[in-house]
Design a protein around this motif. Structure first.
Motif, short mmCIF file in Angstrom:
data_model
loop_
_atom_site.label_atom_id
_atom_site.label_comp_id
_atom_site.label_asym_id
_atom_site.label_seq_id
_atom_site.Cartn_x
_atom_site.Cartn_y
_atom_site.Cartn_z
N VAL A 1 8.34 -5.86 2.95
CA VAL A 1 8.02 -4.85 3.97
C VAL A 1 7.71 -3.51 3.31
O VAL A 1 6.74 -2.82 3.66
N LEU A 2 8.55 -3.12 2.33
CA LEU A 2 8.31 -1.84 1.64
C LEU A 2 7.00 -1.87 0.87
O LEU A 2 6.27 -0.87 0.82
N LEU A 3 6.70 -3.02 0.25
CA LEU A 3 5.46 -3.13 -0.51
C LEU A 3 4.25 -3.01 0.42
O LEU A 3 3.27 -2.31 0.10
N LEU A 4 4.31 -3.70 1.57
CA LEU A 4 3.22 -3.59 2.53
C LEU A 4 3.09 -2.17 3.07
O LEU A 4 1.98 -1.66 3.24
N PHE A 5 4.22 -1.55 3.33
CA PHE A 5 4.19 -0.18 3.83
C PHE A 5 3.58 0.76 2.80
O PHE A 5 2.75 1.62 3.13
N GLY B 1 1.54 -0.06 0.33
CA GLY B 1 0.11 -0.35 0.20
C GLY B 1 -0.68 0.23 1.35
O GLY B 1 -1.77 0.79 1.16
N THR B 2 -0.15 0.07 2.58
CA THR B 2 -0.84 0.63 3.75
C THR B 2 -0.92 2.14 3.66
O THR B 2 -1.96 2.75 3.96
N LEU B 3 0.20 2.75 3.25
CA LEU B 3 0.22 4.20 3.14
C LEU B 3 -0.77 4.69 2.09
O LEU B 3 -1.47 5.67 2.27
N ARG B 4 -0.84 3.93 0.96
CA ARG B 4 -1.78 4.31 -0.09
C ARG B 4 -3.23 4.15 0.38
O ARG B 4 -4.10 4.98 0.09
#
Length: 539
Positions: free
Chosen positions: A331-335, A337-340
């Protein structure tokens, strides 16, 4: 030869002193209480007595100013600024260099030697470290010149107290106005010369203690403790009862309402310190019954009894923990990546909303000064530059985004001095926008633009640079050295063509590096087209 002999003699004397000190301190001398620390002020004098002059004692003083094993023996010559007379050490007119460790050896029998160590710290100005503590007594006693002759004067907060010449000063009817730092200055005589030593204490008024209800610090109410069957477990209960623990205050553990201090398999340790009472419960081996029971920490004083509950729970399996960790990490990785990925959109969106707060008037006239090669290009490269400037740069940045760009041939007036115009317009621009083509960035006609812009950026550091590269390049060796330096610090934005949309990734990156556009300087696409006529590009 003489210098060498003198050095040898000094080394022998030093080794003898150090050896003597080591012998006394490790074999013949017993360490007394200490080491003590004494804080003093520069400019004053110090008289440090040890009251062991009876029984014909003999004394030897040493000092270590560098906190190494290199000791220096203190002499008895009273003409010296630092000397001793039997058990009393004199340091006259203290300096910062007198900070160090002072050691005295005193003997009162052939094989009996004691060692006392004192750390003396000299302060140049007044510091709270110089205080001899706090007191709430109505009578302030001078902390220096104790049992020694001398005259006294007193200060409160460094203001002279008149008619106070005794060793103590009495504060009548203490109030807030009485609070402060009281300093006594003792003047004493040494061989006909007057010396001063000062000592300070702070007067405080202690507030009366007020009873407060017991407050649990540990454990948290209705907390859950994870454990395993058969594991040893330690439960901590800490309760605050006030500034001082009362005699009728107690803390203990219970299991299902029954005290555990006498039950087999449970060990409870109780302690009091300061305003806290603590009970540590050690469960030797957690049982299945413990997981089904309620553990309570009970606190009681003279007025009430309160408690908090703790529940024991079987610790999750390792597989469950791993799966939870993997889920959270994903979840943190997806968040992230999305934020980036949407970072540019978020910044541009914030600019649009908070433009009034984001941008302030800075006296600049243009948002960007555009530099590109306008002559000396082959037909293909010239066509590519023309299409980018006319078909993409101006429509997007000026017509759609409202930026104001300075472009030669459109914004300069006929007959103006070219050099002065370039210098002035670059200084009036918030960004320097350089367009790189396959053949470079500036021909002979545009070389001064680039030179002035690089000077403004690299030397004066005033104008940020945005570099747009039209197509791929093998290297940048054909570019000026200053521009190569900029490209090493910040990569160019690559234009691949066909990204005419305002919301394309390329134009978002350009807008991110541009300043915030103001609505007061917007231009319409029509006015830009009427004002600018693209000159013919020569091959």
């Amino acid at each position: 030869m003489i210098k060498m002999m003198m050095m040898i003699i000094l080394l022998i004397i030093e080794s003898v002193l150090v050896s003597s000190y080591a012998l006394h301190s490790t074999v013949g001398c017993e360490q007394q209480d200490g080491p003590f620390t004494l804080n003093v002020r520069a400019g004053e004098s110090l008289r440090l007595p040890y009251h062991y002059d009876e029984f014909n004692n003999s004394y030897t003083w040493f000092r270590n100013l560098s906190r190494t094993m290199k000791l220096e023996q203190i002499g008895t010559e009273e003409s010296q600024r630092v000397h001793h007379n039997k058990s009393t050490l004199y340091i006259l007119h203290l300096t910062l260099n007198d900070t160090g460790t002072y050691i005295t050896h005193w003997r009162h029998a052939e094989n009996v030697c004691y060692e006392i160590e004192t750390d003396i710290v000299v302060y140049e100005n007044f510091s709270r470290d110089l205080l001899y503590g706090e007191t709430s007594n109505s009578e302030m006693i001078c902390p220096i010149c104790e049992n020694q002759p001398g005259s006294f004067i007193w200060y409160k907060d460094f203001t002279l107290i008149p008619n106070q010449s005794k060793r103590s000063v009495r504060i009548r009817n203490s109030s807030k106005e009485s609070l402060g730092i009281y300093t006594c200055v003792c003047t004493w005589d040494h061989h006909g010369i007057k010396y001063n030593t000062s000592g300070s204490r702070e007067l405080v008024i202690k507030e009366k203690t007020v009873r407060i209800p017991p407050q649990f610090r540990l454990p948290i109410k209705n907390s859950i403790v994870n454990t395993n069957i058969g594991a040893e477990l330690l439960l901590n209960c800490s309760v605050l009862f006030g500034t001082e623990v009362c005699n009728q205050c107690f803390v203990h553990w219970e299991k299902n309402g029954i005290k555990l201090n006498e039950m087999k398999g449970y060990e409870e340790k109780y302690s009091k310190k300061g305003g806290f009472a603590q009970s540590l419960l050690n469960i030797t081996a957690v049982s299945e019954l413990d997981l089904q029971s309620e553990f309570r920490c009970t606190a009681m004083d003279e007025y009430e009894v309160i408690y908090v509950s703790v529940t024991l729970k079987r610790e999750p399996s390792v597989l469950t923990v791993i799966l939870v960790f993997i889920f959270i990490f994903t979840v943190l990785l997806l968040f992230a990546g999305t934020l980036r990925w949407f970072a540019l959109d978020l910044v541009l969106f914030a600019r649009k909303i908070f433009i009034k707060f984001y941008r302030t008037e800075d006296g600049k006239l243009y948002d960007a000064y555009v530099i590109y090669q306008r002559s000396g290009l082959d037909e293909e490269t010239g066509q590519a530059v023309s299409e980018f400037v006319n078909g993409a740069l101006l429509p997007v940045l000026e017509s759609s985004c409202g930026y104001k760009l300075f472009i030669h041939g459109r914004d300069d007036l006929p007959g103006e001095d070219s050099a002065n115009l370039i210098q002035t317009q670059i200084q009036l621009s918030r960004r320097l926008l350089i367009i790189l083509s396959a053949e470079g960035v500036g021909g002979s006609a545009e070389a001064y633009d680039l030179q002035a812009g690089l000077h403004q950026t690299l030397v004066q550091g005033e104008t940020p640079v945005i570099i747009i590269q039209l197509g791929l390049m093998q290297d940048y060796s054909h570019l000026p050295l200053g521009l190569q330096h900029l490209l090493r610090k910040r990569s160019a934005l690559l234009w691949r063509g066909g990204e005419a949309s305002l919301n394309s990734r390329f134009w978002k990156r350009v807008r991110y590096r541009m300043p915030a556009a103001s609505a007061t300087i917007r231009r319409s696409r029509a006015s830009n087209t009427a004002a600018f006529h693209w000159q013919s590009l020569s091959v």
